[in-house]
Enzyme design. Structure first.
Site, short mmCIF file in Angstrom:
data_model
loop_
_atom_site.label_atom_id
_atom_site.label_comp_id
_atom_site.label_asym_id
_atom_site.label_seq_id
_atom_site.Cartn_x
_atom_site.Cartn_y
_atom_site.Cartn_z
N HIS A 91 43.35 46.38 40.88
CA HIS A 91 43.69 45.24 41.72
C HIS A 91 44.80 44.40 41.10
O HIS A 91 44.94 44.30 39.87
CB HIS A 91 42.46 44.34 41.91
CG HIS A 91 41.49 44.84 42.94
ND1 HIS A 91 41.87 45.09 44.25
CD2 HIS A 91 40.16 45.12 42.87
CE1 HIS A 91 40.79 45.50 44.93
NE2 HIS A 91 39.76 45.54 44.11
N CYS A 143 48.47 45.58 44.06
CA CYS A 143 49.08 44.68 45.03
C CYS A 143 49.96 43.65 44.34
O CYS A 143 49.72 43.28 43.19
CB CYS A 143 48.00 43.98 45.84
SG CYS A 143 47.12 45.09 46.95
#
Length: 322
Positions: A91, A143
């Site tokens: 992440h 991301c």
């Protein structure tokens, strides 16, 4: 002399198992890259450090502290001419910048398994410690990964093209992001402090192990920002997407296939289809094309010096068997 140059790597895969943020392909990504580093690029398996949160694994957990220690150790070993590689699959997040004059700008960070964020400033400080002539290639499949090395020159950046998703794509994907609000909620439960300032929570819980971004007073950050003009260095960032985009974790479990990060997988496909030497620019552009063909809407970017943009990915030699 060239044969004596070291090739060192740190590979980090965070799946966040048994949590609301669980991903499925991140560990697969770094295991696949470990094989590629050994078979194609001449890395010694003993020179590759693997950090994953695989239950029962003997590898170190990918906490913020462990990741930074592994990277610092790799750079401490480095000498002129060495090739260093860091692959992160997991992440990412972003949070509002405290820099003067940037009220609507964000800072980028990766999210280790313990939520001790590692920010763009931390990666800038690592790059600044590289011996001259030693390259550090950072592939981040996360991301908001564009710009993860603060002040690195943009070579391939935000795209103005709009790519529509292919409605026939039979893949289940999850964005590799944890919103800053979710991170704040988690950290607030640990610190019992009522504030929306992410740095306050990180400093309270992690102390000196928190990112330099939060250790330094805001006026020091402003001075740092003014003093760090863009100049050629040996940092090379291949980001899975732009700084305002998400990267996909693909879980094709309907067909029994392995889960993977869309960008990591695209790079693997590019390398398999092109056994010869590829420049960093070519790897990113070809990965963009793979993702567009697959109907995955994210745009990999490249940040590095002009020279490194056209240099061979991981310095693969043209006539090498690596």
């Amino acid at each position: 002399m060239e044969g004596k140059n070291k090739r060192l790597a740190v590979l980090v895969g965070c799946n966040y198992p048994n949590t609301p943020n669980e991903l499925h392909g991140c560990i697969n990504d770094v295991l696949a890259m470990r094989d590629t580093l050994v078979k194609r690029f001449g890395f010694d398996p003993k020179s590759i450090e693997l950090l994953t949160d695989e239950p029962g694994s003997s590898s170190p957990m990918p906490t913020g502290s462990n990741i930074k220690q592994a990277l610092a150790s790799m750079i401490d070993q480095a000498e002129t001419g060495d090739v260093l590689y860091f692959h992160y699959s997991g992440h990412g997040t972003r949070f509002p910048s405290k820099k003067l004059g940037h009220p609507y700008r964000y800072e980028e960070a990766i999210v280790p398994c313990d939520f001790n964020l590692i920010t763009d400033l931390d990666f800038r400080q690592l790059v600044n410690k590289l011996p001259k002539g030693t390259s550090l290639t950072f592939l981040s499949d996360s991301c908001y990964s564009g710009g993860l090395i603060d002040k690195e020159k943009e070579q391939i950046g935000p795209s103005s093209l709009v790519h529509e998703n292919d409605s026939s794509l039979k893949l289940t994907s999850t964005p590799k992001t944890i919103p800053i609000k979710s991170i704040l909620q988690h950290l607030s439960s640990l610190t019992n402090i009522s504030t929306t300032d992410i740095g306050t929570h990180l400093l309270e819980f992690f102390g000196s192990e928190a990112s330099s971004r939060f250790q330094l007073p805001s006026h020091h950050l402003d001075l740092l920002n003014l003093n760090q003009s863009l100049r050629p260095d040996e940092g090379i960032l291949l980001s899975g997407c732009q700084s305002d985009e998400t990267s996909a974790d693909i879980n094709p479990n309907v067909s029994g296939g392995k889960a993977y990060g869309a960008f990591s997988n695209a790079v693997q496909m590019v390398l398999k289809e092109n056994p010869g030497q590829l420049s960093n620019r070519e790897v990113v552009m070809k990965a963009r094309n793979v993702l567009q063909t697959q109907g995955i809407v994210q745009h990999p970017c490249l940040y590095c010096s002009d020279e490194n943009a056209n240099a061979a990915f991981l310095r693969q030699h043209q006539n090498s068997d690596l």
